[in-house]
Design a protein around this motif. Structure first.
Motif, PDB file in Angstrom:
ATOM      1  N   ILE A   1       0.963  -1.218  -0.025  1.00 51.05           N
ATOM      2  CA  ILE A   1      -0.076   0.118   0.126  1.00 51.05           C
ATOM      3  C   ILE A   1       0.876   1.257  -0.068  1.00 51.05           C
ATOM      4  CG2 ILE A   1      -1.728   1.370   1.233  1.00 51.05           C
ATOM      5  CD1 ILE A   1      -2.679  -1.265   2.350  1.00 51.05           C
ATOM      6  N   ALA A   2       1.906   1.161   0.611  1.00 57.44           N
ATOM      7  CA  ALA A   2       2.725   2.442   1.047  1.00 57.44           C
ATOM      8  C   ALA A   2       3.353   2.514  -0.595  1.00 57.44           C
ATOM      9  CB  ALA A   2       3.880   1.967   1.806  1.00 57.44           C
TER      10      ALA A   2
ATOM     11  N   GLU B   1      -5.211 -34.583   2.324  1.00 56.15           N
ATOM     12  CA  GLU B   1      -5.563 -34.549   0.877  1.00 56.15           C
ATOM     13  C   GLU B   1      -5.261 -33.318   0.346  1.00 56.15           C
ATOM     14  OE1 GLU B   1      -6.307 -37.621  -0.831  1.00 56.15           O
ATOM     15  OE2 GLU B   1      -5.858 -38.422   1.299  1.00 56.15           O
ATOM     16  N   GLY B   2      -5.289 -32.422   0.865  1.00 60.31           N
ATOM     17  CA  GLY B   2      -5.069 -30.951   0.145  1.00 60.31           C
ATOM     18  C   GLY B   2      -6.159 -30.798  -0.553  1.00 60.31           C
ATOM     19  N   SER B   3      -7.607 -31.190  -0.081  1.00 60.63           N
ATOM     20  CA  SER B   3      -8.761 -30.909  -1.055  1.00 60.63           C
ATOM     21  C   SER B   3      -9.754 -29.937  -0.433  1.00 60.63           C
ATOM     22  CB  SER B   3      -9.748 -32.326  -0.784  1.00 60.63           C
ATOM     23  OG  SER B   3      -9.705 -32.497   0.680  1.00 60.63           O
ATOM     24  N   GLN B   4      -9.178 -29.050   0.672  1.00 59.81           N
ATOM     25  CA  GLN B   4      -9.832 -28.064   1.111  1.00 59.81           C
ATOM     26  C   GLN B   4      -9.724 -26.841   0.186  1.00 59.81           C
ATOM     27  OE1 GLN B   4      -7.040 -29.101   1.981  1.00 59.81           O
ATOM     28  NE2 GLN B   4      -5.991 -27.702   3.489  1.00 59.81           N
ATOM     29  N   THR B   5     -10.706 -25.971   0.128  1.00 59.89           N
ATOM     30  CA  THR B   5     -10.655 -24.823  -0.981  1.00 59.89           C
ATOM     31  C   THR B   5     -10.550 -23.472  -0.310  1.00 59.89           C
ATOM     32  OG1 THR B   5     -13.158 -24.381  -1.062  1.00 59.89           O
ATOM     33  CG2 THR B   5     -12.102 -26.308  -2.641  1.00 59.89           C
ATOM     34  N   ARG B   6      -9.801 -22.793  -1.077  1.00 55.59           N
ATOM     35  CA  ARG B   6      -9.581 -21.149  -0.616  1.00 55.59           C
ATOM     36  C   ARG B   6      -9.794 -20.198  -1.833  1.00 55.59           C
ATOM     37  NH1 ARG B   6      -9.682 -23.616   3.278  1.00 55.59           N
ATOM     38  NH2 ARG B   6      -8.389 -23.830   4.954  1.00 55.59           N
ATOM     39  N   ASP B   7      -9.857 -18.962  -1.495  1.00 56.47           N
ATOM     40  CA  ASP B   7      -9.777 -17.877  -2.447  1.00 56.47           C
ATOM     41  C   ASP B   7      -8.874 -17.286  -2.297  1.00 56.47           C
ATOM     42  OD1 ASP B   7     -10.492 -15.392  -3.564  1.00 56.47           O
ATOM     43  OD2 ASP B   7     -12.540 -15.771  -3.185  1.00 56.47           O
ATOM     44  N   TYR B   8      -7.804 -17.283  -3.269  1.00 54.82           N
ATOM     45  CA  TYR B   8      -6.416 -16.593  -3.186  1.00 54.82           C
ATOM     46  C   TYR B   8      -6.511 -15.269  -4.119  1.00 54.82           C
ATOM     47  CZ  TYR B   8      -4.813 -21.154  -1.617  1.00 54.82           C
ATOM     48  OH  TYR B   8      -4.661 -22.361  -0.916  1.00 54.82           O
ATOM     49  N   VAL B   9      -6.151 -14.187  -3.498  1.00 53.75           N
ATOM     50  CA  VAL B   9      -6.192 -13.192  -4.316  1.00 53.75           C
ATOM     51  C   VAL B   9      -4.779 -12.344  -4.359  1.00 53.75           C
ATOM     52  CG1 VAL B   9      -7.141 -11.897  -2.163  1.00 53.75           C
ATOM     53  CG2 VAL B   9      -7.553 -10.709  -4.196  1.00 53.75           C
ATOM     54  N   TYR B  10      -4.628 -11.715  -5.228  1.00 51.45           N
ATOM     55  CA  TYR B  10      -3.367 -11.098  -5.490  1.00 51.45           C
ATOM     56  C   TYR B  10      -2.924  -9.815  -4.942  1.00 51.45           C
ATOM     57  CZ  TYR B  10       1.314 -10.403  -8.159  1.00 51.45           C
ATOM     58  OH  TYR B  10       2.494 -10.103  -8.518  1.00 51.45           O
ATOM     59  N   ILE B  11      -1.793  -9.595  -4.656  1.00 47.13           N
ATOM     60  CA  ILE B  11      -1.471  -8.249  -3.945  1.00 47.13           C
ATOM     61  C   ILE B  11      -2.135  -7.172  -4.606  1.00 47.13           C
ATOM     62  CG2 ILE B  11       0.723  -8.351  -4.354  1.00 47.13           C
ATOM     63  CD1 ILE B  11      -0.760  -7.042  -1.172  1.00 47.13           C
TER      64      ILE B  11
ATOM     65  N   VAL C   1      -5.605  -6.381  -3.996  1.00 44.02           N
ATOM     66  CA  VAL C   1      -5.706  -5.977  -2.710  1.00 44.02           C
ATOM     67  C   VAL C   1      -5.438  -4.486  -2.454  1.00 44.02           C
ATOM     68  CG1 VAL C   1      -5.142  -6.513  -0.403  1.00 44.02           C
ATOM     69  CG2 VAL C   1      -5.471  -8.347  -1.917  1.00 44.02           C
ATOM     70  N   VAL C   2      -4.048  -4.200  -3.096  1.00 44.78           N
ATOM     71  CA  VAL C   2      -3.792  -2.573  -2.734  1.00 44.78           C
ATOM     72  C   VAL C   2      -4.845  -1.696  -3.639  1.00 44.78           C
ATOM     73  CG1 VAL C   2      -2.032  -1.030  -3.314  1.00 44.78           C
ATOM     74  CG2 VAL C   2      -1.263  -3.288  -2.441  1.00 44.78           C
ATOM     75  N   ASP C   3      -5.377  -2.375  -4.657  1.00 42.77           N
ATOM     76  CA  ASP C   3      -6.274  -1.592  -5.452  1.00 42.77           C
ATOM     77  C   ASP C   3      -7.566  -1.220  -4.598  1.00 42.77           C
ATOM     78  OD1 ASP C   3      -6.844   0.113  -7.925  1.00 42.77           O
ATOM     79  OD2 ASP C   3      -8.021  -1.565  -8.336  1.00 42.77           O
ATOM     80  N   ALA C   4      -8.093  -2.380  -3.951  1.00 47.38           N
ATOM     81  CA  ALA C   4      -9.263  -2.247  -3.220  1.00 47.38           C
ATOM     82  C   ALA C   4      -9.021  -1.343  -2.154  1.00 47.38           C
ATOM     83  CB  ALA C   4      -9.549  -3.547  -2.769  1.00 47.38           C
ATOM     84  N   PHE C   5      -7.785  -1.280  -1.501  1.00 47.68           N
ATOM     85  CA  PHE C   5      -7.674  -0.268  -0.262  1.00 47.68           C
ATOM     86  C   PHE C   5      -7.627   0.963  -0.796  1.00 47.68           C
ATOM     87  CE2 PHE C   5      -6.034  -4.045   2.194  1.00 47.68           C
ATOM     88  CZ  PHE C   5      -6.854  -3.685   3.373  1.00 47.68           C
ATOM     89  N   VAL C   6      -6.966   1.404  -1.913  1.00 46.08           N
ATOM     90  CA  VAL C   6      -6.974   2.658  -2.250  1.00 46.08           C
ATOM     91  C   VAL C   6      -8.378   3.196  -2.758  1.00 46.08           C
ATOM     92  CG1 VAL C   6      -5.875   4.191  -4.180  1.00 46.08           C
ATOM     93  CG2 VAL C   6      -4.308   2.414  -2.993  1.00 46.08           C
ATOM     94  N   ARG C   7      -9.197   2.392  -3.507  1.00 47.06           N
ATOM     95  CA  ARG C   7     -10.256   2.840  -4.053  1.00 47.06           C
ATOM     96  C   ARG C   7     -11.282   3.038  -2.820  1.00 47.06           C
ATOM     97  NH1 ARG C   7     -12.161   0.908  -9.602  1.00 47.06           N
ATOM     98  NH2 ARG C   7     -10.623   0.307 -10.619  1.00 47.06           N
TER      99      ARG C   7
ATOM    100  N   PHE D   1     -16.496  -4.792   3.395  1.00 51.71           N
ATOM    101  CA  PHE D   1     -16.469  -5.357   2.096  1.00 51.71           C
ATOM    102  C   PHE D   1     -15.497  -6.949   2.056  1.00 51.71           C
ATOM    103  CE2 PHE D   1     -16.655  -1.069   0.933  1.00 51.71           C
ATOM    104  CZ  PHE D   1     -18.039  -0.939   0.177  1.00 51.71           C
ATOM    105  N   PHE D   2     -16.073  -7.788   1.421  1.00 47.03           N
ATOM    106  CA  PHE D   2     -14.948  -8.953   1.080  1.00 47.03           C
ATOM    107  C   PHE D   2     -14.302  -8.394  -0.184  1.00 47.03           C
ATOM    108  CE2 PHE D   2     -17.539 -11.750   3.779  1.00 47.03           C
ATOM    109  CZ  PHE D   2     -16.659 -12.216   4.486  1.00 47.03           C
ATOM    110  N   VAL D   3     -12.844  -8.802  -0.020  1.00 46.31           N
ATOM    111  CA  VAL D   3     -11.912  -8.789  -0.972  1.00 46.31           C
ATOM    112  C   VAL D   3     -11.120 -10.114  -1.341  1.00 46.31           C
ATOM    113  CG1 VAL D   3      -9.887  -7.737  -1.723  1.00 46.31           C
ATOM    114  CG2 VAL D   3     -11.463  -6.360  -0.367  1.00 46.31           C
TER     115      VAL D   3
END
Ligand SMILES: NC(=O)c1ccc[n+]([C@@H]2O[C@H](COP(=O)([O-])OP(=O)(O)OC[C@H]3O[C@@H](n4cnc5c(N)ncnc54)[C@H](O)[C@@H]3O)[C@@H](O)[C@H]2O)c1
Length: 337
Positions: free
Chosen positions: A29-30, A222-232, A235-241, A253-255
């Motif tokens: 963000i900086a 098994e590594g079968s769990q699921t996740r929502d991976y979001v790129y930095i 994320v920075v753009d969400a913070f700035v907006r 908000f969810f990001v």
């Protein structure tokens, strides 16, 4: 960032204060705020085992002010928040297992620390806008998916409970003392400038460090769990907006990426981008299994409607960009250097 659908010029000249600013998200963000012409101050307590790293701001160190200090020090925060326009509150105890082993530490940093930030903003002459880093950890195991902002919160660890409390303090202070706030509940963030020395959070980056150093990646179960991976950068753009848009005031908000990824597929993507690496399956440690979430993905419709934010970088591209960054700079991110 080449987004042309949003007016970023309002960041020019803004006084920005970032707690946890030597860490992964805070430092990114900086960089963006400096690029947009803001007057940036960052605070970090440089606590182990978290993600602070002076290398995170080395390119911009002449263009910002760094203060080594702790969010548990209210007096210091009061001095730093005075005259500030925007506060990004990123400093946190970020380990889920640490939060269970040391609940007082988590509460002191994530609850009292957040209250200190809010108290400092309350007494600041110009009532800065505060943007809080919330977490998917506030939700626990989803009862429906995709998870949205109306989903009930049922955390499985002390960290999640204290993030929930921090968010509630945020909205309470906004209501009582009339200053603008926003909470962004982040999913699994990955990318350049994330710590590479520990696997207790930032797991994608940790696996990349393993692959790059020829260490076997260990996958629980098994590594079968699921996740929502979001790129930095997203994320920075969400913070700035949200920082620059009045429409975001008073909202949470969810990001995330909005894409449900199987854990093992993430591992394979990391290995492919690094160009080497192997993994093995091992049983879940008991403490981890008890708090592990089986499935998770969010919808980002609310933040899209409010400020036009959409995730732009998919997992394959984001992981490749991350690998390219650490192929040059991994040594700066290994703690024993
Ligand atoms: N990375 C993710 O996937 C993710 C997901 C959800 C929420 N978050 C939240 O985003 C924020 C930033 O996380 P990150 O991934 O950049 O972690 P990070 O560890 O890289 O950064 C956190 C920074 O806060 C600093 N810090 C910790 N305690 C402090 C204190 N008492 N006073 C001052 N500084 C302190 C650390 O030294 C570190 O530099 C945190 O609030 C975290 O809970 C992150």
């Amino acid at each position: 960032m080449s987004n042309t659908d949003f007016e970023y010029t309002a960041m020019n000249g803004k006084k920005v204060f970032i707690t946890g600013g030597l860490g992964f998200i805070g430092s990114n963000i900086a960089h963006r705020c400096v690029e947009l012409g803001a007057d940036v101050t960052i605070l970090d307590a440089c606590l182990e085992p978290y993600g602070w790293n002076h290398a995170n701001v080395k390119e911009i160190k002449q263009s910002l002010r760094f203060v080594e200090g702790d969010v548990r020090n209210r007096q210091l925060l009061t001095e730093l928040a005075a005259g500030t326009d925007i506060v990004f509150h990123m400093a946190a105890q970020v380990g889920r297992e640490i939060s269970i082993e040391q609940p007082e530490l988590d509460t002191e940093i994530n609850c009292t620390g957040t209250l200190n930030v809010l108290e400092a903003c309350r007494v600041s002459s110009n009532k800065p806008k505060v943007i809080f880093a919330g977490s998917r950890g506030q939700i626990g195991e989803p009862v429906y998916m995709p998870v949205d902002e109306a989903h009930p919160q049922n955390p499985t660890d002390v960290y999640g409970i204290n993030k929930m409390a921090g968010e509630q303090y945020l909205f309470l202070y906004s209501k009582i003392y009339d200053f603008p706030v926003v909470s962004l509940r982040l999913n699994n963030v990955y990318g350049p400038r994330c710590q590479m020395h520990a696997g207790f959070y930032g797991i994608l980056n940790w696996f990349m460090a393993n692959a790059m150093q020829g260490q076997t990646i260990t996958v629980y179960g098994e590594g079968s769990q699921t996740r929502d991976y979001v790129y930095i950068t997203d994320v920075v753009d969400a913070f700035v907006r949200v920082a620059l848009s009045d429409k975001a005031n008073g909202e949470l908000f969810f990001v995330g990426s909005g894409v449900e990824t199987v854990f093992l597929d993430m591992v394979k993507t990391v290995v492919q981008s690094v160009g080497r690496g192997e993994y093995k399956h091992i049983p879940f440690p008991e403490t981890r299994e008890a708090i592990d979430i089986k499935k998770f993905v969010v919808t980002c419709k609310k933040i899209q409607d409010a400020v036009g934010w959409v995730p732009r970088v998919d997992l394959a591209k984001g992981v490749q960009e991350t690998a390219d960054f650490y192929k040059e700079r991994l040594s700066e991110y290994l703690r024993d250097n």
